[in-house]
Design an enzyme around this catalytic site. Structure first.
Site, PDB file in Angstrom:
ATOM      1  N   LYS A  82       0.774  -1.267   0.120  1.00  0.00           N
ATOM      2  CA  LYS A  82      -0.036  -0.016   0.186  1.00  0.00           C
ATOM      3  C   LYS A  82       0.842   1.191   0.032  1.00  0.00           C
ATOM      4  CE  LYS A  82      -2.151  -0.833   3.831  1.00  0.00           C
ATOM      5  NZ  LYS A  82      -1.325  -2.311   4.398  1.00  0.00           N
ATOM      6  N   ARG A 137      -8.938   1.227   9.783  1.00  0.00           N
ATOM      7  CA  ARG A 137      -8.313  -0.347  10.042  1.00  0.00           C
ATOM      8  C   ARG A 137      -9.509  -1.073  10.902  1.00  0.00           C
ATOM      9  NH1 ARG A 137      -2.448   0.286   9.485  1.00  0.00           N
ATOM     10  NH2 ARG A 137      -1.470  -1.678   9.394  1.00  0.00           N
ATOM     11  N   ARG A 190      12.175  -6.020   4.306  1.00  0.00           N
ATOM     12  CA  ARG A 190      11.985  -4.559   4.062  1.00  0.00           C
ATOM     13  C   ARG A 190      13.053  -3.522   5.118  1.00  0.00           C
ATOM     14  NH1 ARG A 190       6.078  -2.363   4.269  1.00  0.00           N
ATOM     15  NH2 ARG A 190       6.156  -3.148   6.740  1.00  0.00           N
ATOM     16  N   ARG A 221      12.462  -1.723  10.359  1.00  0.00           N
ATOM     17  CA  ARG A 221      11.252  -1.307  11.624  1.00  0.00           C
ATOM     18  C   ARG A 221      11.145  -2.346  12.706  1.00  0.00           C
ATOM     19  NH1 ARG A 221       5.971   0.032   8.312  1.00  0.00           N
ATOM     20  NH2 ARG A 221       4.992  -1.321  10.052  1.00  0.00           N
ATOM     21  N   ARG A 248       0.404  -9.068  13.329  1.00  0.00           N
ATOM     22  CA  ARG A 248      -0.337  -7.824  12.687  1.00  0.00           C
ATOM     23  C   ARG A 248      -1.295  -8.529  11.611  1.00  0.00           C
ATOM     24  NH1 ARG A 248       4.796  -5.320  10.245  1.00  0.00           N
ATOM     25  NH2 ARG A 248       3.592  -3.967   9.079  1.00  0.00           N
TER      26      ARG A 248
HETATM   27  P1  AMP Z   1       1.551   0.413   9.110  1.00  0.00           P
HETATM   28  O1  AMP Z   1       3.045   1.290   8.919  1.00  0.00           O
HETATM   29  O2  AMP Z   1       0.490   0.809   8.433  1.00  0.00           O
HETATM   30  O3  AMP Z   1       1.940  -1.055   8.818  1.00  0.00           O
HETATM   31  O4  AMP Z   1       1.266   0.347  10.619  1.00  0.00           O
HETATM   32  C1  AMP Z   1       2.226   0.107  11.791  1.00  0.00           C
HETATM   33  C2  AMP Z   1       1.554  -0.008  13.109  1.00  0.00           C
HETATM   34  O5  AMP Z   1       0.968   1.147  13.374  1.00  0.00           O
HETATM   35  C3  AMP Z   1       0.411  -1.017  12.983  1.00  0.00           C
HETATM   36  O6  AMP Z   1       0.850  -2.411  13.385  1.00  0.00           O
HETATM   37  C4  AMP Z   1      -0.600  -0.397  14.090  1.00  0.00           C
HETATM   38  O7  AMP Z   1       0.279  -0.924  15.376  1.00  0.00           O
HETATM   39  C5  AMP Z   1      -0.441   1.101  13.946  1.00  0.00           C
HETATM   40  N1  AMP Z   1      -1.430   1.494  13.170  1.00  0.00           N
HETATM   41  C6  AMP Z   1      -1.310   2.237  11.893  1.00  0.00           C
HETATM   42  N2  AMP Z   1      -2.510   2.777  11.592  1.00  0.00           N
HETATM   43  C7  AMP Z   1      -3.298   2.251  12.440  1.00  0.00           C
HETATM   44  C8  AMP Z   1      -4.765   2.388  12.313  1.00  0.00           C
HETATM   45  N3  AMP Z   1      -5.640   3.038  11.235  1.00  0.00           N
HETATM   46  N4  AMP Z   1      -5.527   1.973  13.233  1.00  0.00           N
HETATM   47  C9  AMP Z   1      -4.612   1.269  14.469  1.00  0.00           C
HETATM   48  N5  AMP Z   1      -3.517   1.024  14.394  1.00  0.00           N
HETATM   49  C10 AMP Z   1      -2.780   1.717  13.537  1.00  0.00           C
END
Ligand code: AMP
Length: 215
Positions: free
Chosen positions: A13, A88, A127, A160, A171
């Site tokens: 994404k 989400r 990554r 990360r 996740r």
């Molecule tokens: P991402 O970078 O989108 O993979 O997000 C990394 C982490 O950030 C996720 O595993 C969640 O812990 C948190 N996170 C990001 N976006 C959201 C969201 N919309 N709702 C809840 N947690 C989020």
């Protein structure tokens, strides 16, 4: 236009959103990137995000919405946005629809990027990301420079803490349990197009373009 790029963690994404920003003329709004920036600032809010993020768990809706409301009421996304990693959960989707409705907008298209969990584990564990600009690399498919300095902005490239196999599995469980409901929410509105997220980057970008143009 308000576009939602939807899919499990590691579906591509963020990478695809970055490729479409210029062409669509709208910014990428990634809650994950915003939360990492908040953590890097050392703020109290950032510390609260970290409690969940380091475990691979979703951050509670009220904290996420506080962050998103601020961004959507600013000029930054006045003409629309590419939403990445948000909403989400079903309550986040309902809240986003309400915020956009107040602005006379709605989610015009949801592109659901489908990728198998085994492919995701391979992608995510390899990554590497720039701390400053978010540019992504992959140890095998798009190796970062050996000095660890980002080719796009000169920032520091790192892995990360939630990009390990164990955290990816957590996740993914969060995604199956809570996030798949978001797709049902938008399916009911008839705005979802599903695409295959496996293939060369430009091929997947073409599929997203076609999905945006369809109907
Ligand atoms: P991402 O970078 O989108 O993979 O997000 C990394 C982490 O950030 C996720 O595993 C969640 O812990 C948190 N996170 C990001 N976006 C959201 C969201 N919309 N709702 C809840 N947690 C989020």
């Amino acid at each position: 236009m308000d576009l939602l790029l939807f899919g499990p963690p590691g579906a591509g994404k963020g990478t695809q959103a970055k490729l479409l920003i210029e062409e669509l003329g709208i910014p990428q709004l990634s809650t994950g990137d915003m939360m990492r920036a908040e953590r890097a600032s050392g703020s109290d809010l950032g510390k609260r995000f970290a409690e969940y993020m380091t475990q691979g768990l979703l951050v509670p809706d009220e904290l996420v919405l506080e962050l998103m409301e601020k961004v959507l009421s600013s000029d930054a996304a006045a003409k629309g946005a590419i939403f990445d990693g948000f909403p989400r959960t079903a309550p986040q989707a309902e809240a986003l629809d309400a915020i956009l409705a107040k602005l006379g907008r709605k989610i015009d298209r949801v592109v659901a990027i489908e990728v198998d969990l085994n492919v995701i584990i391979d992608r995510v564990t390899g990554r590497r990301v720039c701390k400053s600009c978010g540019q992504t690399y992959h140890l095998r498919y798009d190796p970062p420079p050996s000095d660890g300095v980002c080719t796009a902005c000169g920032g520091e490239i790192y892995q990360r803490a939630d990009d390990t196999e164990e955290k990816v599995r957590t996740r993914d469980s969060e995604y199956q349990a809570k996030t798949s409901a978001v797709l049902e929410h938008y399916d009911a509105k008839g705005v979802v197009v599903r695409i295959d997220g496996v293939g060369e980057l430009p091929e997947v970008t073409d599929r997203i373009r076609a999905a945006i143009a369809s109907k």
